[in-house]
Design an enzyme around this catalytic site. Structure first.
Site, PDB file in Angstrom:
ATOM      1  N   ASN A  12       0.871  -1.181   0.000  1.00 42.29           N
ATOM      2  CA  ASN A  12       0.000   0.000   0.000  1.00 42.29           C
ATOM      3  C   ASN A  12       0.905   1.227   0.000  1.00 42.29           C
ATOM      4  O   ASN A  12       1.495   1.558   1.020  1.00 42.29           O
ATOM      5  CB  ASN A  12      -0.889  -0.048   1.263  1.00 42.29           C
ATOM      6  CG  ASN A  12      -1.673   1.234   1.464  1.00 42.29           C
ATOM      7  OD1 ASN A  12      -1.784   2.054   0.549  1.00 42.29           O
ATOM      8  ND2 ASN A  12      -2.228   1.400   2.662  1.00 42.29           N
ATOM      9  N   LYS A  14       0.067   4.266  -0.326  1.00 37.09           N
ATOM     10  CA  LYS A  14      -0.570   5.467   0.239  1.00 37.09           C
ATOM     11  C   LYS A  14      -0.318   6.655  -0.700  1.00 37.09           C
ATOM     12  O   LYS A  14      -0.247   6.456  -1.909  1.00 37.09           O
ATOM     13  CB  LYS A  14      -0.072   5.719   1.667  1.00 37.09           C
ATOM     14  CG  LYS A  14      -0.147   4.443   2.512  1.00 37.09           C
ATOM     15  CD  LYS A  14       0.083   4.668   3.964  1.00 37.09           C
ATOM     16  CE  LYS A  14      -0.013   3.319   4.688  1.00 37.09           C
ATOM     17  NZ  LYS A  14       0.023   3.442   6.131  1.00 37.09           N
ATOM     18  N   HIS A  99      -9.466   1.420   4.919  1.00 36.90           N
ATOM     19  CA  HIS A  99      -8.185   1.571   5.615  1.00 36.90           C
ATOM     20  C   HIS A  99      -8.375   2.533   6.790  1.00 36.90           C
ATOM     21  O   HIS A  99      -9.158   3.476   6.713  1.00 36.90           O
ATOM     22  CB  HIS A  99      -7.123   2.114   4.653  1.00 36.90           C
ATOM     23  CG  HIS A  99      -5.747   2.086   5.242  1.00 36.90           C
ATOM     24  ND1 HIS A  99      -5.317   3.040   6.135  1.00 36.90           N
ATOM     25  CD2 HIS A  99      -4.727   1.209   5.097  1.00 36.90           C
ATOM     26  CE1 HIS A  99      -4.080   2.739   6.511  1.00 36.90           C
ATOM     27  NE2 HIS A  99      -3.699   1.642   5.894  1.00 36.90           N
ATOM     28  N   GLU A 101      -6.698   4.897   7.839  1.00 33.31           N
ATOM     29  CA  GLU A 101      -6.463   6.321   7.527  1.00 33.31           C
ATOM     30  C   GLU A 101      -7.693   6.937   6.869  1.00 33.31           C
ATOM     31  O   GLU A 101      -7.993   8.115   7.066  1.00 33.31           O
ATOM     32  CB  GLU A 101      -5.202   6.460   6.650  1.00 33.31           C
ATOM     33  CG  GLU A 101      -3.941   6.260   7.482  1.00 33.31           C
ATOM     34  CD  GLU A 101      -2.765   5.648   6.747  1.00 33.31           C
ATOM     35  OE1 GLU A 101      -2.742   5.660   5.501  1.00 33.31           O
ATOM     36  OE2 GLU A 101      -1.859   5.132   7.441  1.00 33.31           O
ATOM     37  N   GLU A 169      -5.356  -4.672  10.728  1.00 35.18           N
ATOM     38  CA  GLU A 169      -4.291  -3.694  10.944  1.00 35.18           C
ATOM     39  C   GLU A 169      -4.554  -2.915  12.224  1.00 35.18           C
ATOM     40  O   GLU A 169      -5.368  -1.987  12.232  1.00 35.18           O
ATOM     41  CB  GLU A 169      -4.246  -2.702   9.774  1.00 35.18           C
ATOM     42  CG  GLU A 169      -3.985  -3.341   8.430  1.00 35.18           C
ATOM     43  CD  GLU A 169      -3.424  -2.330   7.436  1.00 35.18           C
ATOM     44  OE1 GLU A 169      -2.321  -2.535   6.963  1.00 35.18           O
ATOM     45  OE2 GLU A 169      -4.098  -1.324   7.171  1.00 35.18           O
ATOM     46  N   GLY A 175       2.663   2.333  10.656  1.00 35.91           N
ATOM     47  CA  GLY A 175       3.677   3.382  10.479  1.00 35.91           C
ATOM     48  C   GLY A 175       4.434   3.740  11.750  1.00 35.91           C
ATOM     49  O   GLY A 175       5.130   4.750  11.788  1.00 35.91           O
ATOM     50  N   SER A 214       3.419  -2.037  10.281  1.00 34.61           N
ATOM     51  CA  SER A 214       4.868  -2.155  10.516  1.00 34.61           C
ATOM     52  C   SER A 214       5.428  -3.517  10.163  1.00 34.61           C
ATOM     53  O   SER A 214       6.358  -3.997  10.818  1.00 34.61           O
ATOM     54  CB  SER A 214       5.212  -1.772  11.963  1.00 34.61           C
ATOM     55  OG  SER A 214       4.873  -0.415  12.199  1.00 34.61           O
TER      56      SER A 214
HETATM   57  P1  PGA Z   1       2.892   0.323   7.518  1.00 30.65           P
HETATM   58  O1  PGA Z   1       1.427   0.567   6.914  1.00 30.65           O
HETATM   59  O2  PGA Z   1       3.389  -0.985   6.970  1.00 30.65           O
HETATM   60  O3  PGA Z   1       3.692   1.491   7.037  1.00 30.65           O
HETATM   61  O4  PGA Z   1       2.748   0.276   9.003  1.00 30.65           O
HETATM   62  C1  PGA Z   1       0.544  -0.501   6.733  1.00 30.65           C
HETATM   63  C2  PGA Z   1      -0.768   0.016   6.186  1.00 30.65           C
HETATM   64  O5  PGA Z   1      -1.205   1.095   6.583  1.00 30.65           O
HETATM   65  O6  PGA Z   1      -1.404  -0.646   5.340  1.00 30.65           O
END
Ligand code: PGA
Length: 251
Positions: A12, A14, A99, A101, A169, A175, A214
């Protein structure tokens, strides 16, 4: 991992990446060509601006593409949005929906996520439906109930096409470099599996449940070994071919 389910590793990106980033995918394709056939389905969800170009040259390398979100409607007066049909037209086979976010920044509800998943399936895309608790939820001991309620509200009753993918997640792991313990991941993935089987029977048993938050080369093998973890949704570590290839190789 569950042997009979083909794992899926999804990147992803983003809101990261312009044309320059396509070089990373060329690099990844070259690395994949050097090794044997990957033991997983590989998906990259780039920004919509790169989707068509990436789909064209990634397909021969066995990399499929996905969107990061879609609108619940087929078309219409929705400035700035993108429909599932447009993603499919640009070469996508998957799309992320719900997601965290999007849930946080755009106040997306389970009901909206459910409608987006339906729109994705109507366009022949496989929705990757994301769920996950916040740190406050986990500290209060309600991680499982929060995720169960997100699953109940976000997964449509009717599935079309090739079904769905679930991505667990934990919001606090995205992140941040932090991950739950293997035991916590296993407990949550087992709970999600029970939920899916109760609601959808055999189809629920065959549905891929990804872990996200992560995931990186140093922890991928340990996480991917956990029962009912059928792959990963990878953010930061999917931006560089070296890291993403290391995670794919960990399958
Ligand atoms: P990350 O993000 O691997 O940077 O923690 C995962 C995601 O948001 O899908």
């Amino acid at each position: 991992m569950t042997a009979e389910i083909t794992p899926l590793i999804a990147g992803n990106w983003k809101m990261n990446g312009t044309s320059v980033a396509l070089a990373e995918v060329r690099n990844l394709a070259a690395r994949l060509a050097e090794g044997g056939p990957p033991r997983c389905t590989i998906v990259i969800c780039p920004p919509a601006t790169l989707l068509e170009r990436l789909s064209e040259f990634a397909a021969p390398a066995g990399i499929v593409t996905g969107g990061q979100d879609c609108h619940p409607a087929l078309s219409g007066a929705h400035t700035g949005d993108i429909s599932a049909q447009m993603l499919a037209d640009a070469g996508a086979q998957y799309t992320i929906v719900g997601h965290s976010e999007r849930r946080t920044n755009h106040r997306e509800t389970d009901e909206l996520v459910r409608l987006k998943a339906l729109a994705a399936m109507a366009a022949n895309l496989i929705p990757i439906i994301c769920v996950g608790e916040t740190e406050a939820d986990r500290d209060a001991g309600r991680a499982e109930s929060v995720v169960a309620s997100q699953l109940a509200g976000s997964i449509p009753d009717e599935w079309a096409g090739q079904g769905i993918v679930i991505a667990y997640e934990p919001v606090w792991a995205i992140g941040t470099g932090r991950t739950p313990t293997a035991a916590d991941i296993e407990q949550m993935h087992n709970a999600i599996r029970r939920d899916l089987v109760t609601r959808f029977g055999d189809r629920g048993a065959a549905t891929r449940i990804l872990y996200g938050g992560s995931m990186k080369p140093s922890n991928a093998a340990e996480i991917l070994r956990i029962e009912n973890v059928n792959g990963g949704l990878v953010g930061g570590a999917s931006l560089l071919a070296n890291d993403f290839h290391a995670i794919i190789s960990a399958v």
